[in-house]
Structures are given as C-alpha cells and as structure tokens.
Design a protein around this motif. Sequence first.
Motif, PDB file in Angstrom:
ATOM      1  N   ASP A 279       0.852  -1.188   0.000  1.00 47.06           N
ATOM      2  CA  ASP A 279       0.000   0.000   0.000  1.00 47.06           C
ATOM      3  C   ASP A 279       0.886   1.235   0.000  1.00 47.06           C
ATOM      4  OD1 ASP A 279      -2.387  -1.313  -0.025  1.00 47.06           O
ATOM      5  OD2 ASP A 279      -3.007  -0.749   2.003  1.00 47.06           O
ATOM      6  N   ILE A 280       0.569   2.189  -0.855  1.00 42.19           N
ATOM      7  CA  ILE A 280       1.304   3.451  -0.880  1.00 42.19           C
ATOM      8  C   ILE A 280       0.444   4.499  -0.183  1.00 42.19           C
ATOM      9  CG2 ILE A 280       2.480   5.142  -2.326  1.00 42.19           C
ATOM     10  CD1 ILE A 280       3.586   2.312  -2.571  1.00 42.19           C
TER      11      ILE A 280
ATOM     12  N   ARG B 100      -2.833   8.256   4.892  1.00 39.43           N
ATOM     13  CA  ARG B 100      -4.007   7.785   4.158  1.00 39.43           C
ATOM     14  C   ARG B 100      -3.581   7.080   2.868  1.00 39.43           C
ATOM     15  NH1 ARG B 100      -8.771  12.351   4.611  1.00 39.43           N
ATOM     16  NH2 ARG B 100      -8.768  12.538   6.889  1.00 39.43           N
ATOM     17  N   LYS B 101      -4.431   6.177   2.409  1.00 38.80           N
ATOM     18  CA  LYS B 101      -4.080   5.383   1.236  1.00 38.80           C
ATOM     19  C   LYS B 101      -4.153   6.222  -0.028  1.00 38.80           C
ATOM     20  CE  LYS B 101      -4.894   0.968  -1.065  1.00 38.80           C
ATOM     21  NZ  LYS B 101      -5.514  -0.362  -0.977  1.00 38.80           N
ATOM     22  N   LEU B 102      -3.068   6.153  -0.813  1.00 36.18           N
ATOM     23  CA  LEU B 102      -2.975   6.884  -2.068  1.00 36.18           C
ATOM     24  C   LEU B 102      -2.996   5.946  -3.273  1.00 36.18           C
ATOM     25  CD1 LEU B 102      -2.347   9.695  -3.454  1.00 36.18           C
ATOM     26  CD2 LEU B 102       0.070   9.007  -3.331  1.00 36.18           C
ATOM     27  N   VAL B 103      -2.373   4.770  -3.133  1.00 37.35           N
ATOM     28  CA  VAL B 103      -2.185   3.861  -4.254  1.00 37.35           C
ATOM     29  C   VAL B 103      -2.466   2.432  -3.814  1.00 37.35           C
ATOM     30  CG1 VAL B 103      -0.559   3.016  -6.012  1.00 37.35           C
ATOM     31  CG2 VAL B 103      -0.322   5.348  -5.109  1.00 37.35           C
ATOM     32  N   GLY B 104      -3.123   1.692  -4.685  1.00 37.62           N
ATOM     33  CA  GLY B 104      -3.262   0.255  -4.502  1.00 37.62           C
ATOM     34  C   GLY B 104      -2.495  -0.465  -5.595  1.00 37.62           C
ATOM     35  N   ILE B 105      -1.828  -1.565  -5.230  1.00 35.66           N
ATOM     36  CA  ILE B 105      -1.056  -2.365  -6.188  1.00 35.66           C
ATOM     37  C   ILE B 105      -1.518  -3.811  -6.087  1.00 35.66           C
ATOM     38  CG2 ILE B 105       1.252  -3.161  -6.857  1.00 35.66           C
ATOM     39  CD1 ILE B 105       2.388  -0.627  -5.542  1.00 35.66           C
TER      40      ILE B 105
END
Length: 330
Positions: free
Chosen positions: A179-180, A185-190
């Motif tokens: 998780d980025i 707070r979450k910015l990116v999902g991979i």
Amino acid sequence: MSRERVLALLRERPGGYLSGESMSRTLGISRAGVWKAIEGLRQEGYTIDSAPNRGYCLKDAPDRLRVGELFGLLSDAKIGSQLMCLDVIDSTNTECKRQAMAGAPEGLVVTAEEQTGGRGRRGRGFQSPRGKGLYLSALFRPDLDPGRASDFTAWVAVAVCDGIEACCGIRPQIKWTNDIILGGRKLVGILTELSLVSETNTIDHMVTGIGINVNQAPEDFDPEIRDMATSLSQALGHPVRRADLAAQVILALDRMYADFPENREEYLEKYRAGCVTTGHQVQLITPTSRRQAFALEIDDDFNLVVELYNGKKEIISAGEVSVRGMYGYV
C-alpha cells in the motif's frame, strides 16, 4: 492513428513549433493528413497554435490518457513499448491478462479512463471514478521463481514512489507490503497477479495493476473509505495531469525492471527508508484470526519481522497487516 502520431510529435516539442511539412515527412502522411489530425485534436480540446513559416505548437491539452500523450516519452522504454489506452474497461488487470493469454509481448501497458470492476487485494473493489485516477496495468514475463513474486511487488512499490516523486515532487511512503500512503491515508493500490505453466511450475506472465488516486476530492470517495483515502491533488493543493504522471510511473517501472533482480540493495534500502510499518504496533490479520505484534524490521527478502507478545519473533512473508494509527486502527 495519424492523430495519435501527430500528438506524439507535438508532445516531444513542448512550447516549440513543428512544420506541417516536417511532420508529413516524419510520419509518411500527406500535409492534408497532418492538417486533418490537427483539426481533430483541436475538436477534442487541444489548444494548438499555428503560425506561417513556423508550423504548429501545442499550447494546452486536456487531462486525458492516450497513446499520443505517452508514446514519444516512452520511445526507448521496454515497459510501455506497447500501449492500450482505453476509455472504459472492467479492469486493466483483467484486460492485460486477456492480452497476455493471447500472446501479447512483455512491456504492454494498459490504461483506462474508468474501470467498472476495479479490484484490490483479497477480492476487494477498487473505486475507479472516471477521469479522476490513474489506472494502469503492465505485463511482465520474468524468468523468476514463483516464490519470489512477493519480492517483485515490493520493487514495484518503490518504483511507484519514484514515479510519483519525479512527477509531483513529493515522495509517498509504503505500508507493508504494497500500500502506498500519503499523510497516513491510502494513495495507491497495487495488485500483482501471475499465471503459471503447470508442467514446469514456472511463471508464464505477471500482471501488475496500479491504481493511483490523482484528482479525487473527498466527496469522490465513498463514505466508508473517505477518512482513509487521499489523492495527490488534495496533498498538493492543485490538480495533477494524469498523462504526465503515467509517463513517469511507467518510466520508473521500466528502470525497475531493468534493475531487477541485480540491483537489490538499492531497492531494499529505498523500501526500508519509506516503510511506515516498522516501529509500530500492528495486527496480523488472517481470515480466522487477528494477532497483536510489534513490527521490528524489513528483512533482506522484503519480509516483515515482528515480535509477538510472548517475545517470540516471526517472519511474515504474505498476508494483511494493519498499522496502529492508520486506516482507523486505534
């Protein structure tokens, strides 16, 4: 296709003029074909100036992901050597896998303006509102033991942070494993998915999907995740052009893949420096249990080393880990 090729040439000369004759020669199309492409781009919202004896100059462009926006910037890259820029798709990962099974070469990148069935880890949905985020998937065919696939995803996380920093000037952090986050707070999902050759148990292909919240306002997120998610525009205070971000992320993925796996120390150092999980109390979550632990470090294989309350250490190679103070875990 002429329209995309003309746009690619204009994008390679920001603020500079290109003559219609020069573009005609380069692309092997008529001057009338160049003019038709220019007019088509103008109708799509591109501001293109024209001047006698100078040619055409791209002054302003809408925030759209398309081959013409990316092709010239990625001309020397392996990842991004083939592009599919779609309007609406169920999932860029699903489409990339379809293309892989049909024989698409390594390096294909699929983007979409909108996903109707975006997916995250463990089957969760990934919100993909139209024109707000960057939704892309890349196809890899590495000579890699399947057991090392989790390492690869960690490398991707570092590359995504590199791309965001190159475009926006800020570097997000990593919540183990991939998780980025920005400002907690979450910015990116991979999401990385792989397909195996059953006879040899080797990897046929891997598809890595990346979803970045770019220009979402708080009200663009569903209420249940609004307090846990953020976007680049919220952090920066201004919109981010998604095509510019896409180019930098793809270039970072290309550099990462060229470095993999030999340049391990650099990526491990960056991962450790950016990981916000270590040094915090965490929950180790499985479908049947939740255990409390303290995250100690990232080992040389990108695994998470934790200390349980009984004093024993444990190496976590996969799974879900919540970090106290993030995503509502208090």
